[in-house]
Design a protein around this motif. Structure first.
Motif, PDB file in Angstrom:
ATOM      1  N   SER A  65       0.828  -1.213   0.000  1.00  0.00           N
ATOM      2  CA  SER A  65       0.000   0.000   0.000  1.00  0.00           C
ATOM      3  C   SER A  65       0.862   1.262   0.000  1.00  0.00           C
ATOM      4  N   ASN A  66       2.116   1.113  -0.390  1.00  0.00           N
ATOM      5  CA  ASN A  66       3.001   2.280  -0.533  1.00  0.00           C
ATOM      6  C   ASN A  66       2.775   2.879  -1.910  1.00  0.00           C
ATOM      7  N   HIS A  67       2.224   4.095  -1.959  1.00  0.00           N
ATOM      8  CA  HIS A  67       1.871   4.673  -3.261  1.00  0.00           C
ATOM      9  C   HIS A  67       3.101   4.958  -4.120  1.00  0.00           C
ATOM     10  N   ASN A  68       4.268   5.059  -3.486  1.00  0.00           N
ATOM     11  CA  ASN A  68       5.485   5.260  -4.262  1.00  0.00           C
ATOM     12  C   ASN A  68       5.884   4.002  -5.019  1.00  0.00           C
ATOM     13  N   SER A  69       5.401   2.857  -4.553  1.00  0.00           N
ATOM     14  CA  SER A  69       5.756   1.584  -5.187  1.00  0.00           C
ATOM     15  C   SER A  69       4.739   1.147  -6.229  1.00  0.00           C
ATOM     16  N   VAL A  70       3.442   1.301  -5.916  1.00  0.00           N
ATOM     17  CA  VAL A  70       2.414   0.735  -6.798  1.00  0.00           C
ATOM     18  C   VAL A  70       1.491   1.792  -7.400  1.00  0.00           C
ATOM     19  N   GLY A  71       1.689   3.065  -7.045  1.00  0.00           N
ATOM     20  CA  GLY A  71       0.798   4.107  -7.536  1.00  0.00           C
ATOM     21  C   GLY A  71      -0.340   4.350  -6.554  1.00  0.00           C
ATOM     22  N   GLU A  72      -0.888   5.543  -6.573  1.00  0.00           N
ATOM     23  CA  GLU A  72      -1.886   5.926  -5.584  1.00  0.00           C
ATOM     24  C   GLU A  72      -3.195   5.163  -5.749  1.00  0.00           C
ATOM     25  N   THR A  73      -3.602   4.904  -6.966  1.00  0.00           N
ATOM     26  CA  THR A  73      -4.872   4.197  -7.178  1.00  0.00           C
ATOM     27  C   THR A  73      -4.819   2.790  -6.601  1.00  0.00           C
ATOM     28  N   ALA A  74      -3.769   2.048  -6.936  1.00  0.00           N
ATOM     29  CA  ALA A  74      -3.633   0.681  -6.433  1.00  0.00           C
ATOM     30  C   ALA A  74      -3.473   0.672  -4.918  1.00  0.00           C
ATOM     31  N   ALA A  75      -2.731   1.631  -4.373  1.00  0.00           N
ATOM     32  CA  ALA A  75      -2.538   1.693  -2.924  1.00  0.00           C
ATOM     33  C   ALA A  75      -3.864   1.913  -2.202  1.00  0.00           C
ATOM     34  N   ARG A  76      -4.675   2.824  -2.735  1.00  0.00           N
ATOM     35  CA  ARG A  76      -5.968   3.089  -2.101  1.00  0.00           C
ATOM     36  C   ARG A  76      -6.906   1.896  -2.195  1.00  0.00           C
ATOM     37  N   GLU A  77      -6.883   1.216  -3.307  1.00  0.00           N
ATOM     38  CA  GLU A  77      -7.734   0.033  -3.453  1.00  0.00           C
ATOM     39  C   GLU A  77      -7.339  -1.029  -2.432  1.00  0.00           C
ATOM     40  N   THR A  78      -6.038  -1.209  -2.218  1.00  0.00           N
ATOM     41  CA  THR A  78      -5.580  -2.181  -1.224  1.00  0.00           C
ATOM     42  C   THR A  78      -6.032  -1.784   0.170  1.00  0.00           C
ATOM     43  N   ILE A  79      -5.867  -0.516   0.515  1.00  0.00           N
ATOM     44  CA  ILE A  79      -6.246  -0.039   1.843  1.00  0.00           C
ATOM     45  C   ILE A  79      -7.752  -0.196   2.077  1.00  0.00           C
ATOM     46  N   GLU A  80      -8.550   0.197   1.097  1.00  0.00           N
ATOM     47  CA  GLU A  80     -10.003   0.093   1.255  1.00  0.00           C
ATOM     48  C   GLU A  80     -10.429  -1.363   1.396  1.00  0.00           C
ATOM     49  N   ARG A  81      -9.833  -2.216   0.585  1.00  0.00           N
ATOM     50  CA  ARG A  81     -10.202  -3.630   0.624  1.00  0.00           C
ATOM     51  C   ARG A  81      -9.854  -4.274   1.964  1.00  0.00           C
ATOM     52  N   VAL A  82      -8.664  -3.969   2.503  1.00  0.00           N
ATOM     53  CA  VAL A  82      -8.255  -4.616   3.745  1.00  0.00           C
ATOM     54  C   VAL A  82      -9.063  -4.089   4.927  1.00  0.00           C
ATOM     55  N   MET A  83      -9.483  -2.812   4.899  1.00  0.00           N
ATOM     56  CA  MET A  83     -10.344  -2.296   5.958  1.00  0.00           C
ATOM     57  C   MET A  83     -11.711  -2.975   5.908  1.00  0.00           C
ATOM     58  N   ALA A  84     -12.237  -3.136   4.699  1.00  0.00           N
ATOM     59  CA  ALA A  84     -13.538  -3.803   4.557  1.00  0.00           C
ATOM     60  C   ALA A  84     -13.463  -5.251   5.035  1.00  0.00           C
ATOM     61  N   GLN A  85     -12.380  -5.934   4.724  1.00  0.00           N
ATOM     62  CA  GLN A  85     -12.228  -7.327   5.147  1.00  0.00           C
ATOM     63  C   GLN A  85     -12.171  -7.435   6.668  1.00  0.00           C
ATOM     64  N   ALA A  86     -11.463  -6.497   7.315  1.00  0.00           N
ATOM     65  CA  ALA A  86     -11.381  -6.527   8.775  1.00  0.00           C
ATOM     66  C   ALA A  86     -12.755  -6.303   9.402  1.00  0.00           C
TER      67      ALA A  86
END
Length: 354
Positions: A65-86
């Motif tokens: 979820s580091n936007h410098n590594s995968v881009g801001e869009t992909a990072a946000r999608e990961t963050i949103e998905r993992v919060m929803a899963q929790a």
């Protein structure tokens, strides 16, 4: 509230009762993985040590979820998905979330924090307290029960040293990524090992056990093949996975590997001492005590080559009051949740006072 790009990740809420117990979300996001935990907002204040096991309602894990590594869009999608899963695992919805702390690598400037907070405001109800920090904050909080005081050293795929005072001042060193020289990191150690192999193969450097050991690990037959392996996927985490091979080579007596590790110790120790000095964390005489929380794979104890122990030894020569902490039971995501919980409790207490 909106569903943002992930859309269906919040569909479960329509089939779940809202409930009446408040929850806190703590998220630790890095280059290798992202972990989100959900805990009860009504947890009693810990006195001394945290309860074991820590009362986590749910835990979810995802990728980078580091936007410098995968881009801001992909990072946000990961963050949103993992919060929803929790929340799904905890059988909770966003309506009962009281506070969220995102501690994510790559958050290096107030503009990063504000941009992510603005995004979170579109996901959660208006009453939710939102905190956005660098992942170093969660790592420190994991060793101090959610209190921001002391120094934290992270050395995993990347590295960063951060220090905080009780009056709110902070300082950081390193954390600028591999291109700008995080040489104490896992990536830095492994990259130097690969370079040493190439130098030895060319005749520009000493022969080293790293050649045989890393080629065997990667199932390659010649140092020439390292070029194709390296540039086929330049993922920082992929290269950093070679650190155990460097450590085992050093423990077997290889001088090149030992030199690389000794250099990493100095880099990491200098990062810690730089932030301690800038904040005067040890007082005017430099002998005051301060916690040094150490997290990350590079700092985990090994059989003979204990990088974390060597770092503490270097730091203690200058600042004898250093108090090393290696959190065992409390992962950084829990530290992030405790940080959000502490802030929530303080604000809630302030509201009751009125």
């Amino acid at each position: 509230m909106k569903r943002c790009r992930n859309g269906e990740v919040w569909d479960f809420e329509s089939e779940m009762p809202e409930g009446d117990r408040g929850v806190i979300l703590g998220l630790d996001g890095g280059t290798a993985s992202t972990v989100c935990i959900c805990m009860a907002a009504g947890m009693p204040a810990p006195s001394g040590l945290l309860p074991e096991p820590f009362p986590v309602l749910a835990r979810a894990i995802a990728g980078c979820s580091n936007h410098n590594s995968v881009g801001e869009t992909a990072a946000r999608e990961t963050i949103e998905r993992v919060m929803a899963q929790a929340l799904l695992k905890a059988r909770a919805t966003r309506s009962i979330v009281q506070a969220v702390c995102l501690a994510v690598s790559g958050v290096n400037h107030p503009s990063d924090q504000e941009r992510i907070r603005d995004w979170l405001r579109g996901i959660f109800p208006s009453h939710v307290k939102l905190f956005v920090e660098n992942d170093a904050v969660a790592a420190l909080a994991s060793g101090t029960m959610g209190k921001l005081h002391g120094c934290v050293l992270i050395a995993g795929t990347g590295t960063i040293a951060s220090a905080y005072t009780e009056d709110g001042r902070e300082a950081r060193a390193a954390g600028a990524g591999p291109v700008l020289g995080d040489w104490g990191s896992g990536y830095g150690i492994a990259a130097q090992a690969l370079t040493a192999i190439v130098r030895a193969h060319d005749g520009r450097g000493p022969q080293t056990m790293l050649t045989f050991n890393i080629l065997r690990e990667l199932r390659l037959s010649s140092p020439d093949e390292l070029i194709g392996w390296t540039y086929s996927d330049t993922s920082w985490a992929r290269i950093a996975e070679l650190v155990p091979v460097v450590v085992s080579s050093a423990e077997a007596g290889d001088e090149v590997a030992n030199r690389i590790l000794r250099g990493s110790v100095l880099e990491l120790a200098e990062s810690v001492m730089a932030v301690v000095k800038r904040l005067g964390l040890c007082g005017g005489d430099g002998k005051g005590t301060f916690p040094l929380v150490m997290v990350g794979g590079v700092l985990q104890p090994n059989k003979r080559w204990d990088i974390g122990k060597e770092v503490v030894g270097c730091v203690s020569k200058v600042y004898p009051g250093v108090q090393p902490i290696r959190p065992k039971q409390v992962e950084p995501a829990v530290g992030a949740a405790l940080l959000a919980w502490n802030c929530f409790v303080r604000e809630f207490a302030g509201e009751l006072a009125y």
